[in-house]
Design an enzyme around this catalytic site. Structure first.
Site, PDB file in Angstrom:
ATOM      1  N   HIS A 191      42.940  35.466  31.511  1.00 52.63           N
ATOM      2  CA  HIS A 191      42.800  36.328  32.690  1.00 52.63           C
ATOM      3  C   HIS A 191      42.070  35.690  33.852  1.00 52.63           C
ATOM      4  CE1 HIS A 191      44.229  40.138  30.874  1.00 52.63           C
ATOM      5  NE2 HIS A 191      43.764  39.594  29.762  1.00 52.63           N
ATOM      6  N   LYS A 245      36.536  36.920  45.784  1.00 49.84           N
ATOM      7  CA  LYS A 245      37.301  38.046  46.326  1.00 49.84           C
ATOM      8  C   LYS A 245      37.052  38.230  47.829  1.00 49.84           C
ATOM      9  CE  LYS A 245      37.345  40.506  41.872  1.00 49.84           C
ATOM     10  NZ  LYS A 245      38.775  40.704  41.537  1.00 49.84           N
ATOM     11  N   LYS A 285      37.109  46.698  44.677  1.00 54.48           N
ATOM     12  CA  LYS A 285      37.234  45.781  43.540  1.00 54.48           C
ATOM     13  C   LYS A 285      35.828  45.297  43.205  1.00 54.48           C
ATOM     14  CE  LYS A 285      40.023  43.314  46.147  1.00 54.48           C
ATOM     15  NZ  LYS A 285      41.085  43.076  45.180  1.00 54.48           N
ATOM     16  N   ARG A 286      35.676  44.603  42.052  1.00 57.33           N
ATOM     17  CA  ARG A 286      34.349  44.060  41.754  1.00 57.33           C
ATOM     18  C   ARG A 286      33.894  43.148  42.893  1.00 57.33           C
ATOM     19  NH1 ARG A 286      35.571  40.856  36.486  1.00 57.33           N
ATOM     20  NH2 ARG A 286      37.077  40.196  38.034  1.00 57.33           N
ATOM     21  N   THR A 301      45.222  44.047  40.138  1.00 55.61           N
ATOM     22  CA  THR A 301      46.029  45.214  39.770  1.00 55.61           C
ATOM     23  C   THR A 301      45.769  46.344  40.766  1.00 55.61           C
ATOM     24  OG1 THR A 301      44.297  45.707  38.160  1.00 55.61           O
ATOM     25  CG2 THR A 301      46.348  44.783  37.303  1.00 55.61           C
ATOM     26  N   LYS A 332      48.187  49.293  42.770  1.00 53.10           N
ATOM     27  CA  LYS A 332      47.888  50.732  42.904  1.00 53.10           C
ATOM     28  C   LYS A 332      48.024  51.185  44.356  1.00 53.10           C
ATOM     29  CE  LYS A 332      45.056  50.078  38.890  1.00 53.10           C
ATOM     30  NZ  LYS A 332      43.770  49.539  38.405  1.00 53.10           N
TER      31      LYS A 332
END
Ligand code: 26V
Length: 791
Positions: A334, A528, A522-523, A630, A634
């Site tokens: 992952h 990110k 998101k985290r 993911t 969504k």
């Protein structure tokens, strides 16, 4: 289908026997419990029938240290097709179902994407009647709760079990005993029903809870050593007490290793004892009936435990045990972040379970033997070794033994094959596969956006799309239909109004539902790049100050993210975003145009309100770093265009819905490869005044971190540590692309068409598709219902 009368009686009965109250005196949480138990009671027979049926055939196991389930009630009612009935029953009793749903604590047994993926997978498998059983840990404290105090993140423990937990059954008679060299404990299974959408099958998620063999040591107690008398119990319970945030460094590591072995050993023992009960002691047939998927390396010690049990307890030869293991396990990777690849100090392993280390050496020996036979030299062999430099490399173990190795999006799998795991790919090209992630359309559309669901159902004429998401393509014929597009945007507006009112309630902050909702949830992680988004917003602030008539739509930037408690830089970014929010609010002119909100305690149930109320999906990771993502799916499923880099599943999203309907910007993997050795962020800083202005704001007193050093650290990350995530390199490209968004948004019809195209093309991102691929290409399992079994 449950009748209304039965539901009502059930609620009253459980209120009486479980809480000793009458309906008129019941608290909301008691009604929640009673209602949940009523539903649980109704599905038990189907559940047992499903389990029995699965026991007789080939089954897959999803081994995962994390299952980020969120809330159960609403989803279960919906999937059982009794949501409306229950709502009516409660209405007749003067109770608002929505309020009862909101009382449920999220089961937050995961950090983020990896755990939520596991939750979507078990739901999809149940919906598809696939014989898949989930195995995990029943943490008594899930992921920490987040608060924001004076702009800083603070944490407190999550106590999701405080009112008891209605949705699982403790299986006292299926306890497993787990042995460490210094302690022996009980693994107690709690079975959670996984209710698929409109199917009779009920699948199982088995979560293990750790308990002491004996509650209490009476000898010590009689000696008046009260503390010692309960200490064994506490030590045992510690093992399944907390979910580790995945930033955890040295401290507490031993507990995490104990935890991994705990649920791995319990699951292996459970699987093996069921096999023996159903098929006898001939293990040559074992892999015919069983296949296990390792969700990242966290459960990888299962491989060694499995071999240990076969060899030591079942008297299978080592060679046979290893070859059975090679058919039994598959491994999913992952992340390519090197720091996330698990390595365990072999001294720790030796201390806790010496026999496991011996087995690891034996497996490693077999690997080396094979490599030598294939002509590899010792230098090359070193890179493959399972044990080297006094650590056990869990990924190497998983790849050597695994029947298949998969990445979670096309780009990610390509990077694994070409770069990260290239040596393994050359050795075993056939093991490598891609399985692009997916999300369950039940929770992420049907449940969280009933308005959009109804719109789809009305247009398509039925609800089949909920189980077959590719049917959304059938909407395409309306792509130029003004009425349809108008309705879509009306629904979006309605969801924004709902989100605004939830944010008002949770954060005490007023936002304008008529503004553009630009969302990044998101985290918190540097790769990110929430920082890039924040720097952009700060630049926008300056630009509006310079030109109050700057031509942009009124915009609300929404962030939601937890920073892991020990990850200082991530916490600095939280503070930075909150300081920008404060700066904007304090300016009379700018605050008329933009608003920044950092919602606290972002979690699954909050996410269910954010995705439907969005105008733009921010997915801006440094290219090559986000394995899949993911959340991006969504947003897409809720008809929201992506603003993102060419990374992870973003690539497949724009491939499906069209580049013209999304906003792709920034350096690509191959661009970064080219510049990585010569990259100089200081050049961007010097040459681009906008960049200089926002970066300087970190240290010149414009923004204040209260002297804790967070902002200086961010400054250093960008300029002194060579901006590892290419924030400055992508800044101008980001800005140009957002400009394009603002321009496009003015044309309401065109914008609606982009939203609509995303919805129509979201079908391939159903986790039903993903699970079918795992089932066909790795697990070789087929759907089975208990009607079939009784033939
Ligand atoms: C682990 C660690 C551990 C050490 C410090 C930093 C760090 C950062 C990230 C991770 C990731 C753990 C694995 C994970 O959650 N991966 C996510 O899996 C999702 C489901 O496949 C995927 O969509 C996300 O892109 C990926 O980040």
């Amino acid at each position: 289908m449950m009748e209304k009368q039965k539901i009502k009686e059930g609620i009253e009965r459980y209120l009486k026997v479980k809480h000793g109250v009458k309906l008129k005196d019941a608290h909301d949480y008691q009604i929640f419990n009673a209602l949940s138990l009523t539903v649980l009671e109704d599905i038990i027979d189907n559940w047992n029938n499903t389990t029995e049926t699965y026991n007789k055939g080939r089954r897959a196991y999803y081994l995962s240290a994390e299952f980020l389930m969120g809330r159960a009630l609403g989803n279960n009612l919906m999937n059982l097709g009794i949501y409306d009935e229950v709502k009516e029953v409660l209405q007749e009793l003067n109770i608002d179902l929505n309020k009862i749903e909101e009382i449920e604590e999220d089961a937050g047994l995961g950090n983020g994407g990896l755990g939520r993926l596991a939750a979507c997978f078990v739901e999809s498998a149940a919906t598809l009647n696939m014989p898949l059983v989930g195995y995990g840990i029943r943490y008594s404290n899930g992921l920490f709760k987040q608060n924001i105090e004076n702009g800083f993140q603070t944490e407190c423990e999550d106590t999701w079990l405080k009112y008891g937990e209605a949705w699982s059954i403790r299986k006292e008679d299926e306890i497993q005993i787990i042995e460490y060299s210094d302690m022996t404990v009980k693994a107690v299974p709690y079975d959670v029903p996984i209710i698929g959408y409109k199917t009779k099958n009920i699948n199982t998620l088995r979560l293990w809870q750790c308990e002491a063999l004996r509650e209490f040591d009476f000898n010590l107690f009689n000696n008046q050593q009260y503390i010692e008398a309960v200490s064994a119990r506490n030590k045992a319970e510690d093992i399944s007490r907390v979910l580790y945030p995945n930033d955890t460094a040295e401290a507490g590591k031993i507990l995490r290793l104990r935890q991994q072995y705990f649920f791995s050993s319990a699951s292996m023992k459970d699987i093996i004892s069921k096999y023996k009960a159903n098929f006898g002691n001939d293990f040559s047939q074992f892999a015919k009936y069983n296949v296990a998927q390792l969700n990242d390396t966290h459960p990888t010690i299962s491989i060694l435990e499995f071999i240990r049990i076969l060899v030591d307890e079942e008297k299978v030869s080592f060679d046979n045990a290893l070859s059975i293991a090679k058919e039994f396990f598959g491994y999913t990777n992952h992340t390519i972040l090197a720091e996330a690849l698990e390595k365990w100090d072999i001294r720790l392993i030796e201390r806790l379970f010496p026999r496991i280390l011996q087995i690891a050496y034996q497996v490693d020996y077999e690997l080396m033997k094979e490599l030598r036979q294939k002509g590899y030299d010792e230098g090359a062999i070193w890179n493959f070794k399972i044990i080297a430099n006094n650590v056990m490399r869990m990924a190497n173990l998983a790849i050597f033994v695994g029947r298949a190795v998969n990445g979670v999006a096309e780009l990610h799998t390509e990077i694994l094959k070409k770069i990260e795991l290239n040596n393994w790919y050359k050795l075993y090209p056939n093991k490598f596969q891609n399985k692009t992630n997916g999300i369950t359309p039940r929770r992420w559309l049907r449940l969280c956006n009933s308005e959009l669901s109804k719109f789809i159902t009305d247009l398509l004429g039925n609800e089949d799309w909920v189980k077959n998401l590719e049917l959304l393509k059938g909407l395409k014929k309306y792509k130029d239909d003004d009425e349809v597009l108008k309705n879509l945007m009306k629904i979006k507006h309605e969801k924004k109004v709902q989100l605004a009112s939830y944010i008002k309630q949770e954060e005490g902050i007023e936002i304008d539902p008529d503004s553009f909702f630009d969302i990044q949830i998101k985290r918190l992680h540097e790769y990110k790049r929430q920082l890039l988004n924040a720097l952009y917003i700060l630049d926008l602030y300056y630009r509006i100050k310079e030109n109050p008539n700057l031509d942009i739509p009124k915009t609300t930037f929404i962030f939601g993210a937890k920073a892991f408690p020990g990850y200082k830089r991530a916490k600095g970014i939280v503070k930075f975003i909150n300081e920008i929010a404060r700066l904007v609010d304090s300016d009379e002119v700018v605050s008329k145009k933009i608003k920044v909100v950092f919602v606290h305690n972002y979690r699954v149930s909050y996410a269910q309100k954010l995705f439907p109320g969005s105008d733009l999906s921010k997915q801006i990771s440094t290219a090559g770093k986000e394995a899949s993502g993911t959340g991006n799916m969504k947003f897409m499923l809720n008809a929201t265009p992506t603003f993102g880099t060419y990374d992870g599943a973003n690539i497949e999203i724009v491939k499906a819905s069209g580049e013209e309907n999304n906003y792709i910007f920034g350096l690509r993997v191959e661009d970064i490869e080219k510049i990585k050795h010569s990259y100089n962020p200081k050049w961007y800083y010097r040459e681009n005044p906008s960049i200089k202005r926002v970066v300087d704001a970190l240290i010149n007193g414009t923004l204040n971190d209260g002297g804790c050093g967070y902002f200086e650290d961010l400054y250093n990350a960008l300029l002194e540590e060579r901006d590892q995530y290419y924030v400055l390199a992508d800044f101008e490209l980001f800005k140009k692309e957002e400009e394009k968004v603002f321009k496009d948004y003015k044309d309401k019809k065109k914008w609606a068409q982009k939203c609509f195209a995303n919805l129509c093309n979201a079908g391939i991102f159903s986790s039903d598709r993903t699970i079918k691929q795992y089932a066909d290409e790795i697990w070789d399992i087929k759907p089975i219902t208990f009607k079939d079994a009784s033939i």
